[in-house]
Scaffold this motif. Structure first.
Motif, mmCIF file in Angstrom:
data_model
loop_
_atom_site.group_PDB
_atom_site.id
_atom_site.type_symbol
_atom_site.label_atom_id
_atom_site.label_comp_id
_atom_site.label_asym_id
_atom_site.label_seq_id
_atom_site.Cartn_x
_atom_site.Cartn_y
_atom_site.Cartn_z
ATOM 1 N N PRO A 203 0.832 -1.216 0.000
ATOM 2 C CA PRO A 203 0.000 0.000 0.000
ATOM 3 C C PRO A 203 0.860 1.257 0.000
ATOM 4 C CG PRO A 203 -0.815 -1.589 1.601
ATOM 5 C CD PRO A 203 0.496 -2.121 1.109
ATOM 6 N N PRO A 204 0.526 2.248 -0.802
ATOM 7 C CA PRO A 204 1.343 3.469 -0.871
ATOM 8 C C PRO A 204 1.495 4.167 0.477
ATOM 9 C CG PRO A 204 -0.187 3.372 -2.713
ATOM 10 C CD PRO A 204 -0.556 2.263 -1.797
ATOM 11 N N ASN A 205 0.435 4.188 1.278
ATOM 12 C CA ASN A 205 0.545 4.829 2.599
ATOM 13 C C ASN A 205 1.579 4.140 3.464
ATOM 14 O OD1 ASN A 205 -1.389 6.741 2.029
ATOM 15 N ND2 ASN A 205 -3.064 5.526 2.866
ATOM 16 N N LEU A 206 1.604 2.823 3.398
ATOM 17 C CA LEU A 206 2.573 2.064 4.175
ATOM 18 C C LEU A 206 3.994 2.309 3.679
ATOM 19 C CD1 LEU A 206 2.994 -0.012 6.425
ATOM 20 C CD2 LEU A 206 2.636 -1.821 4.737
ATOM 21 N N MET A 207 4.167 2.384 2.371
ATOM 22 C CA MET A 207 5.495 2.643 1.820
ATOM 23 C C MET A 207 5.982 4.036 2.207
ATOM 24 S SD MET A 207 8.011 1.379 0.034
ATOM 25 C CE MET A 207 7.393 0.033 -0.987
ATOM 26 N N ARG A 208 5.092 5.021 2.147
ATOM 27 C CA ARG A 208 5.494 6.378 2.514
ATOM 28 C C ARG A 208 5.870 6.475 3.991
ATOM 29 N NH1 ARG A 208 1.508 7.928 -1.437
ATOM 30 N NH2 ARG A 208 -0.140 7.753 0.137
ATOM 31 N N ALA A 209 5.099 5.814 4.842
ATOM 32 C CA ALA A 209 5.432 5.809 6.270
ATOM 33 C C ALA A 209 6.771 5.131 6.514
ATOM 34 C CB ALA A 209 4.331 5.111 7.058
ATOM 35 N N LEU A 210 7.067 4.123 5.726
ATOM 36 C CA LEU A 210 8.333 3.406 5.871
ATOM 37 C C LEU A 210 9.521 4.285 5.508
ATOM 38 C CD1 LEU A 210 9.806 0.667 6.329
ATOM 39 C CD2 LEU A 210 9.447 0.216 3.899
ATOM 40 N N ILE A 211 9.463 4.941 4.357
ATOM 41 C CA ILE A 211 10.609 5.723 3.903
ATOM 42 C C ILE A 211 10.770 7.008 4.710
ATOM 43 C CG2 ILE A 211 10.461 4.762 1.589
ATOM 44 C CD1 ILE A 211 9.130 7.294 0.658
ATOM 45 N N HIS A 212 9.703 7.476 5.331
ATOM 46 C CA HIS A 212 9.821 8.664 6.184
ATOM 47 C C HIS A 212 10.503 8.367 7.508
ATOM 48 C CE1 HIS A 212 6.279 10.859 4.008
ATOM 49 N NE2 HIS A 212 7.410 10.880 3.322
ATOM 50 N N ASN A 213 10.682 7.086 7.811
ATOM 51 C CA ASN A 213 11.296 6.696 9.082
ATOM 52 C C ASN A 213 12.595 5.923 8.877
ATOM 53 O OD1 ASN A 213 9.228 7.189 11.549
ATOM 54 N ND2 ASN A 213 8.096 6.736 9.679
ATOM 55 N N LEU A 214 13.275 6.160 7.759
ATOM 56 C CA LEU A 214 14.523 5.451 7.496
ATOM 57 C C LEU A 214 15.585 5.780 8.537
ATOM 58 C CD1 LEU A 214 14.869 5.694 3.608
ATOM 59 C CD2 LEU A 214 14.254 3.694 4.970
ATOM 60 N N ARG A 215 15.613 7.003 9.017
ATOM 61 C CA ARG A 215 16.637 7.394 9.989
ATOM 62 C C ARG A 215 16.268 6.970 11.405
ATOM 63 N NH1 ARG A 215 15.844 12.183 6.925
ATOM 64 N NH2 ARG A 215 17.592 12.713 5.540
ATOM 65 N N GLU A 216 14.985 7.031 11.751
ATOM 66 C CA GLU A 216 14.573 6.830 13.138
ATOM 67 C C GLU A 216 14.309 5.371 13.482
ATOM 68 O OE1 GLU A 216 13.283 9.036 11.117
ATOM 69 O OE2 GLU A 216 13.953 10.941 11.947
ATOM 70 N N SER A 217 13.782 4.612 12.563
ATOM 71 C CA SER A 217 13.350 3.243 12.863
ATOM 72 C C SER A 217 14.389 2.230 12.398
ATOM 73 C CB SER A 217 12.002 2.955 12.191
ATOM 74 O OG SER A 217 11.582 1.646 12.448
ATOM 75 N N LYS A 218 14.812 1.349 13.290
ATOM 76 C CA LYS A 218 15.814 0.341 12.940
ATOM 77 C C LYS A 218 15.337 -0.646 11.875
ATOM 78 C CE LYS A 218 18.335 0.467 17.327
ATOM 79 N NZ LYS A 218 18.798 -0.307 18.498
ATOM 80 N N PRO A 219 14.103 -1.172 11.963
ATOM 81 C CA PRO A 219 13.698 -2.149 10.937
ATOM 82 C C PRO A 219 13.331 -1.528 9.601
ATOM 83 C CG PRO A 219 11.906 -1.823 12.489
ATOM 84 C CD PRO A 219 13.075 -1.061 13.027
ATOM 85 N N ALA A 220 13.337 -0.196 9.472
ATOM 86 C CA ALA A 220 12.861 0.435 8.236
ATOM 87 C C ALA A 220 13.703 0.037 7.036
ATOM 88 C CB ALA A 220 12.831 1.956 8.400
ATOM 89 N N THR A 221 15.032 0.063 7.172
ATOM 90 C CA THR A 221 15.885 -0.296 6.033
ATOM 91 C C THR A 221 15.775 -1.786 5.697
ATOM 92 O OG1 THR A 221 17.759 -0.578 7.559
ATOM 93 C CG2 THR A 221 17.519 1.561 6.484
#
Length: 308
Positions: free
Chosen positions: A146-164
């Motif tokens: 889902p696009p909303n999920l992808m956007r939330a993921l890439i917006h947290n690349l720096r803060e969230s450990k599992p994002a990358t």
């Protein structure tokens, strides 16, 4: 004879009669017009019986909450008494932490749907669910994220450990590479890469190289003004795999039709690549680096092969 009875005996009889009537009304609500049972022996202390207290409390507006509650439970046969929660009592742990501790969901369509719904309540819970369900064994054939999920993921690349981790796992699918590019993942990785270190930086660069395999991703990275300087910078501080992925992105940038639009001179990039190859680098990275150096030399001397 009734006129000669002592006053206290009248009071006892009146109290007993009142109690008898109340007991019939509460304990036998369907019994109407029946003959009252015989009076109990006078020596029993009526004022100390539990049933008397219950009856008086049911007819008095000043009854305490404990007695009223016990009557209600008896009346409706509640199996397990549950005291009302106090204001300082925290809610049950199963209700508070139910979403963050969901089990893994092997069905990716359902996984994406549940994670997308969790974004409105707990972003970390959604990311951890994706990490547990998708990262260990990500397939190459995936339903669109889902696009909303992808956007939330890439917006947290720096803060969230599992994002990358999640972004790299999603980019193994060509369909989700396109979703990531449309959501702005190329620019997000380029701009966050200098702040990432270790495995998160390597995974972000790997996802970026995978996004470059689709035409939309390659066009995005070539058009980004910071792509070349960032890749040159990260080549000098990442490990062997990080260098390999950064070299792969540079090869995409300088191997396309938009190579003449790059502000960084090819000879300067070539020197950075040579320094990176002298240090720790994987075998695949060295092969990619050798091909990139040939491309950069051709761009620096476009007429060097015209010897005839």
């Amino acid at each position: 004879m009734k006129s000669h009875q002592p006053k206290h005996l009248k009071t006892q009889l009146f109290s007993c009669g009142f109690f008898r009537q109340c007991g019939q009304t509460v304990l036998s609500p369907t019994a109407t017009g029946t003959t009252p049972p015989p009076l109990p022996p006078p020596q029993l202390p009526l004022t100390h019986t539990h049933t008397s207290t219950t009856c008086e409390s049911s007819t008095s507006s000043s009854s305490n909450s404990a007695t009223s509650q016990s009557f209600t439970q008896w009346r409706f046969s509640l199996p397990t008494p549950t005291p009302p929660p106090t204001p300082n009592t925290p809610p049950p742990a199963t209700m508070t932490h139910h979403l963050p501790f969901l089990s893994t969901i092997p069905n990716l369509q359902e996984l994406f749907h549940v994670s997308d719904l969790q974004l409105t309540t707990d972003l970390n819970a959604a990311l951890h669910l994706l990490e547990r369900s998708l990262v260990p064994n990500p397939p190459q054939e995936q339903p669109p994220c889902p696009p909303n999920l992808m956007r939330a993921l890439i917006h947290n690349l720096r803060e969230s450990k599992p994002a990358t981790k999640i972004l790299f796992a999603l980019c193994l699918s060509e369909a989700n590479r396109r979703v990531a590019v449309e959501a702005g993942a190329v620019g997000a990785v380029v701009e966050s890469a200098p702040e990432l270190e270790g495995p998160p930086a390597e995974r972000a660069l790997a996802a970026l190289e995978l996004m470059c395999t689709v035409p939309e991703g390659a066009e995005e990275v070539r058009a980004h003004a910071l792509a070349v300087p960032v890749m040159v910078t990260v080549m000098g501080k990442t490990g062997a795999r990080g260098k390999e992925y950064a070299i792969g992105v540079l090869a995409v940038i300088y191997g396309g039709d938009m190579a003449d639009q790059q502000t960084a001179p090819p000879e300067e990039v070539a020197r950075a690549v040579e320094l990176a190859l002298q240090g720790e680098c994987s075998a695949r990275g060295k092969r990619k680096g050798g091909q990139l150096l040939k491309t950069l030399q051709q761009l620096s001397n476009p007429h060097s092969h015209d010897t005839s």
